[in-house]
Design an enzyme around this catalytic site. Structure first.
Site, short mmCIF file in Angstrom:
data_model
loop_
_atom_site.label_atom_id
_atom_site.label_comp_id
_atom_site.label_asym_id
_atom_site.label_seq_id
_atom_site.Cartn_x
_atom_site.Cartn_y
_atom_site.Cartn_z
N CYS A 98 44.62 45.18 43.47
CA CYS A 98 46.60 45.65 43.27
C CYS A 98 47.84 45.82 42.56
O CYS A 98 48.59 46.30 42.92
CB CYS A 98 46.62 44.48 44.54
N HIS A 134 56.12 41.83 45.21
CA HIS A 134 54.92 42.19 45.00
C HIS A 134 54.41 42.11 47.09
O HIS A 134 53.99 42.52 47.55
CB HIS A 134 53.40 41.33 44.35
N GLU A 182 55.33 34.63 42.61
CA GLU A 182 56.40 35.52 42.92
C GLU A 182 57.69 35.02 42.40
O GLU A 182 58.32 35.29 41.87
CB GLU A 182 55.86 37.28 43.07
N LYS A 228 56.08 45.48 51.73
CA LYS A 228 54.88 45.63 52.33
C LYS A 228 55.16 45.32 53.52
O LYS A 228 54.06 45.73 54.50
CB LYS A 228 54.30 44.39 51.46
N HIS A 268 49.70 46.35 52.48
CA HIS A 268 48.95 46.32 51.28
C HIS A 268 48.02 47.16 51.27
O HIS A 268 47.19 47.17 51.32
CB HIS A 268 48.58 45.04 51.02
N PHE A 280 43.62 41.35 42.63
CA PHE A 280 43.03 39.93 41.67
C PHE A 280 42.05 40.48 40.37
O PHE A 280 42.50 41.33 39.98
CB PHE A 280 41.51 40.20 43.13
#
Length: 413
Positions: free
Chosen positions: A164, A303, A314, A335, A340, A399
């Protein structure tokens, strides 16, 4: 060596909320939600029934039918976005030193759709009968390769595969490559198309996706009722140029890129560090890279995936880096509109930051209803706002523990 200045002169995109960069940005300004029932395949028997797909997409509307046939969907998206970025920048290959022009385009998964189709064909006909185009269509780097072929750019051509965070790595790496003197122009970004039974099933099995069936309560970053992300698809490609190179050809400038930070949690395959310290280090690194202070930043495109661990971690990271200034920051997640987009996410969000700086407009986190004490920043709920912006930061956390942050500055001639 003196660090050279780098600017964004072109943007192209195809996203769940628009077929061009301008359409996508207009949708962001209007708070349009790109989440809808899956149309790529019959998801009736699956737990997850929603995705953020590119709507009304016909390859032949953008590409020659024969060339489109030999590109996986993710590569098609990248080529479409790159063509738009070059047109938008009014960049002529005939007047450029193509050995000093390069490409960095990320994809997290590559041609999964083609992999699934060819696997089925192999099972039915024998694996020696799969398409000879399968490998060059499916490998992750082919979007970057096809973009370079299309543009004629003969400099560095690469594909960060950092889940990501890939799109952010692509833009950040391209920025450093130009800044440090290795290139004059770079097409950079990310592309992804993984709304397939295998990807949806795999993400569902690991409990990463939301099973919500209401599109307006599915991708809900920072909301206390969030239950996972919505898988999106699409691409964004930016043209970065060294400032004097851009000025010499009279290019328009969207924003200046000034900082980039990348770190690794070295902690877990999928979960971020609970305290967000890996992401915090990336943000702090981007600030140092730009010689900027925390107080200089007005907006963060988070994110913000709509998973419990990411959004809480975050938030903690932002507080750790920005201290008291965190309470004054606008921290939204687009998002909530695009879903995503995996390896394309960071590129799309960098583009939105550039447009936010240009227009003095902060995107909203749409469909926000239930505040979460663990995510108590100004998430710009539901409605975007006009505001003077100087610096905007974009975060990506992938990830494998990959963290990336890029810092953009409003362009002032």
């Amino acid at each position: 060596m003196e660090k050279r200045r780098v600017v964004i002169t072109g943007a192209g995109a195809i996203t769940p909320i628009g077929h061009t960069a301008a359409e996508s940005w207009q949708a962001v300004r209007g708070g349009v939600c790109g989440v809808a029932p899956i149309s790529a395949f019959d998801a009736a028997d699956m737990k997850v029934k929603l995705a953020a797909e590119v709507k009304d997409y016909a390859p032949e509307a953008f590409l020659d039918k024969k060339e489109a046939k030999h590109m996986d969907r993710f590569t098609q998206f990248a080529v479409i976005a790159a063509r738009e970025a070059l047109r938008d920048a009014d960049f002529s290959a005939e007047n450029a030193d193509l050995d000093r022009c390069g490409v960095i385009v990320s994809s997290g998964i590559g041609g999964l759709q083609d992999t699934e189709e060819q696997h089925d064909r192999g099972r039915e006909r024998g694996f020696d009968r799969v398409s000879p185009f399968y490998i060059p269509m499916a490998i992750c780097n082919m979007a970057a390769g096809r973009v370079a072929i299309e543009a004629g750019f003969r400099g560095m051509c690469s594909c960060p595969v950092t889940a990501c965070a890939g799109g952010t790595y692509a833009v950040g790496d391209a920025f450093h490559y130009i800044r440090d003197g290795y290139a004059d122009a770079m097409l950079c970004g990310g592309s992804e198309s993984a709304v397939t039974p295998l990807a949806i099933g795999g993400f569902t099995s690991m409990k990463a996706l939301t099973a919500a069936e209401d599109p307006n309560r599915a991708s809900i970053p920072f909301d206390a009722e969030r239950s996972g992300f919505v898988l999106g698809e699409g691409a964004a490609v930016l043209l970065l140029e060294e400032l004097e190179h851009a000025k010499a050809r009279g290019a328009k400038i969207y924003a200046e890129m000034v900082g980039y930070g990348a770190t690794c949690d070295a902690y877990h395959m999928t979960a971020p560090l609970p305290d967000g310290s890996g992401g915090a280090k990336a943000m702090a690194m981007a600030l140092r890279d730009a010689n900027a202070q925390p107080e200089d930043v007005d907006y963060i495109n988070a994110h913000g995936t709509s998973t419990h661990l990411n959004d809480a971690g975050e938030t903690a990271a932002v507080k750790a880096v920005f201290g008291p200034h965190a309470a004054k920051l606008a921290v939204s997640s687009t998002k909530s509109m695009t879903g995503h987009m995996l390896g394309a996410a960071g590129a799309v969000e960098a583009m939105f930051c550039a447009f936010a700086l240009r227009d003095g407009f902060i995107p909203a986190t749409i469909n926000y209803q239930v505040p979460d004490p663990e995510c108590d920043l100004d998430v710009v709920p539901n409605v975007g706002r006009e505001a003077p912006l100087r610096y905007a930061l974009s975060n990506s956390l992938g990830f494998g523990g990959h963290n990336g942050s890029i810092l953009l500055k409003k362009w002032e001639a």
